[in-house]
Design a protein around this motif. Sequence first.
Motif, PDB file in Angstrom:
ATOM      1  N   ALA A  70       0.942  -1.045   0.007  1.00 39.64           N
ATOM      2  CA  ALA A  70      -0.023  -0.014   0.010  1.00 39.64           C
ATOM      3  C   ALA A  70       1.065   1.154   0.073  1.00 39.64           C
ATOM      4  O   ALA A  70       0.266   2.158   0.661  1.00 39.64           O
ATOM      5  N   GLY A  71       1.939   1.104  -0.679  1.00 39.15           N
ATOM      6  CA  GLY A  71       2.855   2.437  -0.987  1.00 39.15           C
ATOM      7  C   GLY A  71       3.952   2.343   0.242  1.00 39.15           C
ATOM      8  O   GLY A  71       4.812   3.425  -0.037  1.00 39.15           O
ATOM      9  N   VAL A  72       3.882   1.699   0.943  1.00 41.78           N
ATOM     10  CA  VAL A  72       4.940   1.807   2.207  1.00 41.78           C
ATOM     11  C   VAL A  72       5.889   0.671   2.073  1.00 41.78           C
ATOM     12  O   VAL A  72       5.418  -0.733   2.183  1.00 41.78           O
ATOM     13  N   GLU A  73       7.202   0.948   2.236  1.00 47.15           N
ATOM     14  CA  GLU A  73       8.040  -0.356   2.135  1.00 47.15           C
ATOM     15  C   GLU A  73       7.803  -1.005   3.296  1.00 47.15           C
ATOM     16  O   GLU A  73       7.710  -0.422   4.462  1.00 47.15           O
ATOM     17  N   ARG A  74       8.204  -2.284   3.249  1.00 47.43           N
ATOM     18  CA  ARG A  74       8.222  -3.394   4.175  1.00 47.43           C
ATOM     19  C   ARG A  74       9.601  -3.302   5.051  1.00 47.43           C
ATOM     20  O   ARG A  74      10.544  -4.184   4.350  1.00 47.43           O
ATOM     21  N   PRO A  75       9.548  -2.901   6.101  1.00 48.17           N
ATOM     22  CA  PRO A  75      10.972  -2.825   6.875  1.00 48.17           C
ATOM     23  C   PRO A  75      11.359  -4.515   6.982  1.00 48.17           C
ATOM     24  O   PRO A  75      12.854  -4.861   6.835  1.00 48.17           O
ATOM     25  N   ASP A  76      10.608  -5.435   7.377  1.00 46.58           N
ATOM     26  CA  ASP A  76      11.028  -6.674   7.413  1.00 46.58           C
ATOM     27  C   ASP A  76      11.593  -7.442   6.194  1.00 46.58           C
ATOM     28  O   ASP A  76      12.815  -7.904   6.316  1.00 46.58           O
ATOM     29  N   MET A  77      11.114  -6.988   4.960  1.00 46.63           N
ATOM     30  CA  MET A  77      11.769  -7.607   3.797  1.00 46.63           C
ATOM     31  C   MET A  77      12.803  -6.855   3.420  1.00 46.63           C
ATOM     32  O   MET A  77      13.802  -7.468   2.939  1.00 46.63           O
ATOM     33  N   LEU A  78      13.157  -5.458   3.522  1.00 46.96           N
ATOM     34  CA  LEU A  78      14.271  -4.886   3.276  1.00 46.96           C
ATOM     35  C   LEU A  78      15.436  -5.425   4.393  1.00 46.96           C
ATOM     36  O   LEU A  78      16.692  -5.449   3.843  1.00 46.96           O
ATOM     37  N   ASN A  79      15.065  -5.514   5.444  1.00 47.83           N
ATOM     38  CA  ASN A  79      16.064  -6.136   6.417  1.00 47.83           C
ATOM     39  C   ASN A  79      16.476  -7.621   5.936  1.00 47.83           C
ATOM     40  O   ASN A  79      17.820  -7.833   6.255  1.00 47.83           O
ATOM     41  N   LEU A  80      15.593  -8.285   5.567  1.00 47.11           N
ATOM     42  CA  LEU A  80      16.061  -9.679   5.108  1.00 47.11           C
ATOM     43  C   LEU A  80      17.050  -9.462   3.547  1.00 47.11           C
ATOM     44  O   LEU A  80      17.930 -10.159   3.811  1.00 47.11           O
ATOM     45  N   ILE A  81      16.627  -8.754   3.032  1.00 43.09           N
ATOM     46  CA  ILE A  81      17.697  -8.581   1.509  1.00 43.09           C
ATOM     47  C   ILE A  81      18.933  -7.944   2.283  1.00 43.09           C
ATOM     48  O   ILE A  81      20.068  -8.382   1.678  1.00 43.09           O
ATOM     49  N   GLU A  82      18.960  -7.044   3.027  1.00 47.09           N
ATOM     50  CA  GLU A  82      20.132  -6.144   3.550  1.00 47.09           C
ATOM     51  C   GLU A  82      21.102  -7.097   4.251  1.00 47.09           C
ATOM     52  O   GLU A  82      22.419  -6.973   4.279  1.00 47.09           O
ATOM     53  N   THR A  83      20.626  -8.018   4.994  1.00 44.57           N
ATOM     54  CA  THR A  83      21.531  -8.804   5.686  1.00 44.57           C
ATOM     55  C   THR A  83      22.032 -10.041   4.914  1.00 44.57           C
ATOM     56  O   THR A  83      22.578 -10.845   5.567  1.00 44.57           O
ATOM     57  N   ASN A  84      21.478 -10.240   3.747  1.00 47.76           N
ATOM     58  CA  ASN A  84      21.725 -11.243   2.971  1.00 47.76           C
ATOM     59  C   ASN A  84      22.698 -11.138   1.820  1.00 47.76           C
ATOM     60  O   ASN A  84      23.256 -11.930   0.915  1.00 47.76           O
ATOM     61  N   VAL A  85      23.215  -9.718   1.616  1.00 46.14           N
ATOM     62  CA  VAL A  85      24.173  -9.424   0.403  1.00 46.14           C
ATOM     63  C   VAL A  85      25.402  -8.492   1.122  1.00 46.14           C
ATOM     64  O   VAL A  85      25.245  -8.162   2.176  1.00 46.14           O
ATOM     65  N   ARG A  86      26.385  -8.463   0.104  1.00 45.68           N
ATOM     66  CA  ARG A  86      27.392  -7.942   0.733  1.00 45.68           C
ATOM     67  C   ARG A  86      27.587  -6.479   0.694  1.00 45.68           C
ATOM     68  O   ARG A  86      28.456  -5.720   1.272  1.00 45.68           O
ATOM     69  N   PHE A  87      26.716  -5.862  -0.415  1.00 46.70           N
ATOM     70  CA  PHE A  87      26.591  -4.331  -0.491  1.00 46.70           C
ATOM     71  C   PHE A  87      25.352  -3.915  -0.323  1.00 46.70           C
ATOM     72  O   PHE A  87      24.707  -3.503  -1.434  1.00 46.70           O
ATOM     73  N   PRO A  88      24.941  -3.813   0.826  1.00 49.85           N
ATOM     74  CA  PRO A  88      23.321  -3.548   1.266  1.00 49.85           C
ATOM     75  C   PRO A  88      23.083  -2.098   0.561  1.00 49.85           C
ATOM     76  O   PRO A  88      21.978  -1.890   0.125  1.00 49.85           O
TER      77      PRO A  88
END
Length: 531
Positions: A157-175
Motif C-alpha cells: 500500500a505504498g509503504v516499504e516493508r522493513p522486515d523484507m528490506l532487512n532480510l535483503i540487507e542482511t543477505n548481501v555484501r553491498f546492502p
Amino acid sequence: MSISPVTTEIIRSGLIQAAEDMNMTLIRSSYTPTIYEGKDCAVALLDREHRVLGQSSGLPIFLGNLEECTRYTEEHFGADVWEPGDVWVLNDSYIGGTHLNDCTVYAPIFVGAELVGFAASRAHWIDMGSKDPGGSMDSTSIYQEGLRMRPTRIVAAGVERPDMLNLIETNVRFPYVTLGDMRAQIACARMGVRRLGELFARYGAETIAAARAEIFAQTERIERERLAAIPDGEYTATGYLDNDAIDLGTPLKVTVRITVSGEHMTIDLTDCADQATGPVNCGSSQAVSAARVGYKLLISPTVSLNGGSFVPLEVKVREGSMLGAREPAACQYYYSSLGMLIDLVVKALAPAMPERVAAASYGDSMIVQFAGDNPRTGEPFVTLEATVGGWGAWQGGDGETALINNVNGSLRDLPIEVVETLYPVRVNEYRIREGSGGAGKWRGGDGVIREYIMEADQDLSLWWERSLTPAWGAFGGESGTPPRVTLNPGTTQSREMLKANSLRVRKGDVLRCESGGGGGYGDPAERETAL
C-alpha cells in the motif's frame, strides 16, 4: 468498438514511450555502474492478462519473459492478491529463468478499483550473497548462488516493508547500493503506473482496449504473413559449449530443430545436453525467451514487441535439460547456451532465408570480474564487465566490430574512465583485435583486446566461451578467431585460461583479454579487390 488507425498509432507510441520512460527512470536512479553505465536492465508494461503492451530497449534476452513473474505470482497466490500501491520482487531462476542477480520488480496498475495491468523491470543486482562476491563461476548448486526470492511483497500500500528490506540487507555484501538499485526499480514501476494511468485518463478504458486488440491483431497478421513466406520444412543446427567450468573435458551440445508449417513455427530445444553440474543451466522460460530473440531477428526485427508477437511460435524445452533446469541446478552463467541458441536459430534457417541471415557472432558475454578490498577507500568492491566482440557478416556487408553480443542488446561495456575511477585496476590497452573476423566475400567483424594492470591484490573471475565452436561462417565464409585470455603474457608466469573463480592476483599482474571475431559470409575469393 471500432477505432481509427490514427488513435491506434498514438496509443501504440504512447505505450512504447511509457516503457522507455520507465527504463530511463531506472537507469538514472540506479546506484551501480552495472545499471547506470552498463544498462543491464529491461522494462515492460503488461496488460491485465500479462501480455506485453510496450517494452523498452534493453536486453533482448528478456523478450516476452517479464510477464512470467506476474503470471506466476497470480497463479500462486490467486487473482485477488493484487492491491494498489504494492510492489513485488522475484529472482527465482526456475521461474524467471535467469540467475539470482537478475531481480524482477513489478507492481499492479489500477484505474479506480479495476486492475488494468502491471509495470515490471528486471535489473542485475551486483551481489546476492553468493559464496563468492558478485557471483561464482564454479557453483554446482543454486544454494551457493545467493538469496533466492519467490514472489515477495516489498512495498505494501505504498509503504516499504522493513522486515523484507532487512532480510535483503542482511543477505548481501553491498546492502547500500543493492537497496538503492531496488528502489530505482520501485521508482521505475511507479513511473509505469503513472504513465499507463495517464493514457487511461486521456482515452478511457474502452478505447485503450480497442487499440490493444488492434495492435495485437496487426502484429499477429504480420508474423503469420512472414512465416508463410518461408518454405515449409524442418531445419536443424547444432553447436557445442566448451564446458560447464567443472568438467572441463566435456562439451555441452545445443541443438535447435525448427519446423515451419504454413503460418506456424516450432522451435524444438529438447535435443540439448542434460542439466549440467556447473552453472550453465537456465529455467525453461529463459530458453523460450532466447528462442524468441532468434525468431525475431529474422522474422520481424522492425516490429515492436507486444502481445501479438509470438502467437504463431511454439517453443519446446525438455525439463531436466540444460535449458530446462530443475532445482537445485546452478544457473549463474545461464546465458552461454542462449547466445549459442540464438546463432543456431539463424544457422538452421539459413538455407531458407539466405538473404536475411548472418554468420555467427562471437557469442558470449565474456565476463571479467574483479573483487577485493579497494586500498583507495578501505572498502570491499566487486565489478562486473561484459566484453564486446565481432558479429557475423551478412549478404551485402561485413560484420560489425566491437559490438555487444546479441543476447544483451543495448548493454554496454564499462568505460575505461569509470573502471579506473571506481576500482583498483588500470586499463593499459583497449583496441580492435585486427584480423580476428572470419574471411569471406564479406568479412566477419573483429573482436577487441583489453588489457588490465592490477593496482592492488584482488580476486579475478572469468567466464569466457566459444573456443570449441567459434563464430562459424556462412555460405563458404570462414570462422572467426576464438577468444583468448592470458594472465601475465610474455613472462615466465604466463597462463592462458578462459574460466576462473576467485583466482588471487597480485599488484602489478597483467590480464590480457582478446575477444573473438565474427564469421565471414560467402567465398573469400569473391571479395571485391577494393575491399
